[in-house]
Design a protein around this motif. Structure first.
Motif, PDB file in Angstrom:
ATOM      1  N   ARG A 104      -4.558  -3.583  -5.044  1.00  0.00           N
ATOM      2  CA  ARG A 104      -3.549  -2.969  -4.379  1.00  0.00           C
ATOM      3  C   ARG A 104      -4.133  -1.473  -3.992  1.00  0.00           C
ATOM      4  O   ARG A 104      -4.783  -0.994  -4.850  1.00  0.00           O
ATOM      5  CB  ARG A 104      -2.443  -2.537  -5.426  1.00  0.00           C
ATOM      6  CG  ARG A 104      -1.211  -1.622  -4.609  1.00  0.00           C
ATOM      7  CD  ARG A 104      -0.136  -1.606  -5.434  1.00  0.00           C
ATOM      8  NE  ARG A 104       1.088  -1.080  -4.596  1.00  0.00           N
ATOM      9  CZ  ARG A 104       2.341  -0.873  -5.438  1.00  0.00           C
ATOM     10  NH1 ARG A 104       2.623  -1.160  -6.680  1.00  0.00           N
ATOM     11  NH2 ARG A 104       3.103  -0.513  -4.425  1.00  0.00           N
ATOM     12  N   LEU A 105      -3.833  -0.959  -2.861  1.00  0.00           N
ATOM     13  CA  LEU A 105      -4.538   0.310  -2.536  1.00  0.00           C
ATOM     14  C   LEU A 105      -3.642   1.243  -2.659  1.00  0.00           C
ATOM     15  O   LEU A 105      -2.356   1.324  -1.908  1.00  0.00           O
ATOM     16  CB  LEU A 105      -5.152   0.116  -1.371  1.00  0.00           C
ATOM     17  CG  LEU A 105      -5.703   1.528  -0.522  1.00  0.00           C
ATOM     18  CD1 LEU A 105      -6.904   1.871  -1.415  1.00  0.00           C
ATOM     19  CD2 LEU A 105      -5.923   1.354   0.805  1.00  0.00           C
ATOM     20  N   LEU A 132      -9.000  -4.431   4.137  1.00  0.00           N
ATOM     21  CA  LEU A 132      -7.631  -4.634   3.876  1.00  0.00           C
ATOM     22  C   LEU A 132      -7.310  -5.908   4.835  1.00  0.00           C
ATOM     23  O   LEU A 132      -6.167  -6.533   4.513  1.00  0.00           O
ATOM     24  CB  LEU A 132      -7.043  -3.254   4.268  1.00  0.00           C
ATOM     25  CG  LEU A 132      -7.184  -2.097   3.582  1.00  0.00           C
ATOM     26  CD1 LEU A 132      -6.667  -0.887   4.187  1.00  0.00           C
ATOM     27  CD2 LEU A 132      -6.868  -2.460   2.176  1.00  0.00           C
ATOM     28  N   ASN A 189       0.744  -1.145  -0.166  1.00  0.00           N
ATOM     29  CA  ASN A 189       0.057  -0.218   0.007  1.00  0.00           C
ATOM     30  C   ASN A 189       0.849   1.391  -0.039  1.00  0.00           C
ATOM     31  O   ASN A 189       1.922   1.453   0.570  1.00  0.00           O
ATOM     32  CB  ASN A 189      -0.945   0.181   1.064  1.00  0.00           C
ATOM     33  CG  ASN A 189      -1.852  -1.120   1.229  1.00  0.00           C
ATOM     34  OD1 ASN A 189      -2.373  -1.711   0.014  1.00  0.00           O
ATOM     35  ND2 ASN A 189      -2.207  -1.408   2.203  1.00  0.00           N
ATOM     36  N   ILE A 214      -2.211   1.960   5.683  1.00  0.00           N
ATOM     37  CA  ILE A 214      -2.214   2.753   4.361  1.00  0.00           C
ATOM     38  C   ILE A 214      -0.820   3.594   4.013  1.00  0.00           C
ATOM     39  O   ILE A 214      -0.414   3.839   3.163  1.00  0.00           O
ATOM     40  CB  ILE A 214      -3.444   3.727   4.085  1.00  0.00           C
ATOM     41  CG1 ILE A 214      -3.228   4.983   5.248  1.00  0.00           C
ATOM     42  CG2 ILE A 214      -4.459   2.927   4.129  1.00  0.00           C
ATOM     43  CD1 ILE A 214      -4.474   5.942   4.746  1.00  0.00           C
TER      44      ILE A 214
END
Length: 254
Positions: free
Chosen positions: A216-217, A197, A104, A242
């Motif tokens: 994918r973030l 997540l 992330n 994140i």
């Protein structure tokens, strides 16, 4: 004319025209057509040699200037970015380093610094380049719409839900989800995102089942998330989820 065609074929050719005609109009036509010099017969070979040497030297200098210009241009371009300053080269290096992984990424910077450009560059250099790139601006919609946009909804889940719709998270399966302005998410939505997540699965609004998800973030913000986490406006555990790899985009004044 032949001179025109040769000049169009290669602007770096050294073109010398020769003619038995002694009128200035012929010389003018030759020069206008692209000749570097025009000689009348009989030719003075010493003068011809000097002209060739001078022309070749000028051509070589022009070619080197063009190469230098191209080198500067190439060095200043990266994906859709333009800029060759040290801060930008550091950004390019950071993007290259994170692109190969599925970690992330949090992109930080003031409005207008190119956060979405950075996200797209990461995707373009990643193994997910040909997979979906789904973008959602978290500040653009009210909370109830953001929730259904993110997580999807089943028919009848709420007033106006007349059909089943996958959310942005589902649409990003196999690819990348880019959440811009993530700091604007409410705490309840932050909690739901954190669960996705952690569990790698998503449940639509009104749904009874969970769907496995692989995405994918990449998030972006111009807000001080650390301060927001300290004051309870942003979940600290989501912040650490994140904030694995932060990339800071400098403003133009830097």
């Amino acid at each position: 004319s032949v001179l025109n065609e040769l000049r169009l074929l290669n602007k770096n050719f050294t073109l010398i025209s020769l003619s038995r005609a002694h009128t200035r109009s012929v010389e003018k036509q030759a020069l206008n057509a692209g000749a570097d010099a025009h000689f009348r017969s009989p030719v003075d070979l010493a003068e011809l040699r000097i002209t060739l040497v001078d022309t070749q030297a000028r051509r070589s200098e022009e070619a080197q200037l063009e190469r230098n210009r191209q080198d500067v241009l190439e060095a200043s371009r990266f994906q859709d970015f333009v800029g060759a300053s040290e801060p930008m080269r550091l950004i390019y290096d950071a993007i290259r380093q994170v692109a190969a992984s599925s970690i992330n990424v949090l992109i930080r910077g003031e409005s207008g610094t190119g956060k979405e450009l950075a996200a797209r560059a990461i995707v373009a250099l990643s193994r997910r380049a040909t997979k979906p790139f789904i973008r959602l601006n978290c500040a653009a919609l009210p909370e109830n719409l953001i929730e259904s946009e993110l997580f999807g909804s089943e028919r009848g889940a709420f007033t106006g839900a007349t059909e089943t719709r996958p959310g942005h998270i589902e649409l990003a399966d196999g690819g990348t989800l880019f959440l811009d302005e993530i700091a604007t998410l409410t705490l309840s939505l932050q909690t739901k995102l954190l669960r996705v997540l952690e569990d790698h699965q998503v449940q639509r609004l009104g749904g009874r089942t969970y769907r496995k998800i692989d995405f994918r973030l990449i998030c972006a913000t111009n807000e001080p998330l650390e301060e927001m986490a300290r004051t309870g406006r942003f979940r600290e555990d989501l912040y650490y989820r994140i904030h694995v790899i932060p990339i800071h985009l400098p403003p133009l004044r830097e």
